[in-house]
Write a protein that holds these residues in place. Sequence first.
Motif, PDB file in Angstrom:
ATOM      1  N   THR A  10       5.358  22.865 -13.009  1.00  0.00           N
ATOM      2  CA  THR A  10       5.556  22.562 -11.668  1.00  0.00           C
ATOM      3  C   THR A  10       5.444  21.308 -11.364  1.00  0.00           C
ATOM      4  O   THR A  10       6.361  20.593 -10.572  1.00  0.00           O
ATOM      5  N   LEU A  11       4.242  20.887 -11.448  1.00  0.00           N
ATOM      6  CA  LEU A  11       3.814  19.513 -11.071  1.00  0.00           C
ATOM      7  C   LEU A  11       4.744  18.489 -11.997  1.00  0.00           C
ATOM      8  O   LEU A  11       4.981  17.499 -11.266  1.00  0.00           O
ATOM      9  N   ARG A  13       7.623  18.702 -12.639  1.00  0.00           N
ATOM     10  CA  ARG A  13       9.077  18.763 -12.233  1.00  0.00           C
ATOM     11  C   ARG A  13       8.948  17.972 -11.121  1.00  0.00           C
ATOM     12  O   ARG A  13       9.822  17.183 -10.916  1.00  0.00           O
ATOM     13  N   VAL A  14       8.130  18.071 -10.258  1.00  0.00           N
ATOM     14  CA  VAL A  14       7.857  16.946  -8.910  1.00  0.00           C
ATOM     15  C   VAL A  14       7.757  15.698  -9.604  1.00  0.00           C
ATOM     16  O   VAL A  14       8.436  14.644  -8.821  1.00  0.00           O
ATOM     17  N   ALA A  42      14.041  18.975 -15.864  1.00  0.00           N
ATOM     18  CA  ALA A  42      13.329  19.649 -14.728  1.00  0.00           C
ATOM     19  C   ALA A  42      13.932  21.255 -14.208  1.00  0.00           C
ATOM     20  O   ALA A  42      13.126  22.055 -13.949  1.00  0.00           O
ATOM     21  N   ASP A  46      11.665  24.878 -14.469  1.00  0.00           N
ATOM     22  CA  ASP A  46      11.799  25.662 -13.450  1.00  0.00           C
ATOM     23  C   ASP A  46      11.879  27.321 -13.977  1.00  0.00           C
ATOM     24  O   ASP A  46      11.070  28.037 -13.726  1.00  0.00           O
ATOM     25  N   LEU A  66       3.906  26.025  -4.734  1.00  0.00           N
ATOM     26  CA  LEU A  66       4.424  24.840  -5.411  1.00  0.00           C
ATOM     27  C   LEU A  66       5.950  24.987  -6.154  1.00  0.00           C
ATOM     28  O   LEU A  66       6.780  24.309  -5.865  1.00  0.00           O
ATOM     29  N   ASP A  67       6.389  25.978  -6.655  1.00  0.00           N
ATOM     30  CA  ASP A  67       7.575  26.274  -7.509  1.00  0.00           C
ATOM     31  C   ASP A  67       8.612  26.342  -6.343  1.00  0.00           C
ATOM     32  O   ASP A  67       9.652  25.276  -6.856  1.00  0.00           O
ATOM     33  N   ALA A  70       9.024  22.657  -5.256  1.00  0.00           N
ATOM     34  CA  ALA A  70       9.416  21.610  -6.406  1.00  0.00           C
ATOM     35  C   ALA A  70      11.292  21.849  -6.505  1.00  0.00           C
ATOM     36  O   ALA A  70      11.733  20.761  -6.730  1.00  0.00           O
ATOM     37  N   ASP A  71      11.565  23.103  -6.635  1.00  0.00           N
ATOM     38  CA  ASP A  71      13.070  23.181  -6.859  1.00  0.00           C
ATOM     39  C   ASP A  71      13.542  22.638  -5.528  1.00  0.00           C
ATOM     40  O   ASP A  71      14.643  22.066  -5.822  1.00  0.00           O
TER      41      ASP A  71
END
Length: 193
Positions: A10-11, A13-14, A42, A46, A66-67, A70-71
């Motif tokens: 997740t991090l 992805r950010v 990304a 997810d 976070l998930d 991030a999305d």
Amino acid sequence: MIIHIPNLLTLFRVALIPVLVVMYFWPSAYREIIITGTFVLAALTDWLDGFIARRMNAASALGAFLDPVADKLIVSSALVLLASDGKVLDTVLHPMPFAVAVAIIIGREIVISALREWMAELGERGVIAVARLGKYKTIFQMVSISVLLYGKPLYGVPIFLIGEILLYLAALLTLWSMVEYLRAARPYLREND
């Protein structure tokens, strides 16, 4: 605090967001492939972080926070890039419906985030848990944005037009899912009236 693999994904992805933004404006012959690949990576993380969290029973409060953040960040960033790009707006069927679709998608995310926070304060967070419709909405958003980011015709197929149509479908699903969430929360919204 233990950082689990799903949270690292997740991090990651950010961390892809600034890469997407910089590469969007980078003058390169492979620009479309790079930005599309970044966004697809990304989107895959997810799915992968959720899969691993369920498979390894590694769900965490940090991941639950976070998930979705991030999305929303990656989707909103990509949509803002597309909607602010003059070349994109010259390519769409008409800029107004495109901008409206972007506003619907980003606006819905703000409304549902606020609704979730408010419901959590009431101790009723589970009332508006992610539904199947929300998952379909996410899939349509991720696919449409990926196609729009690539945008170039492929073997004569009008990729950008397909992406635009998919974005409008994603906006409709987004509105529909927002209505469903609000309908589920309706008894709590009317409680104090």
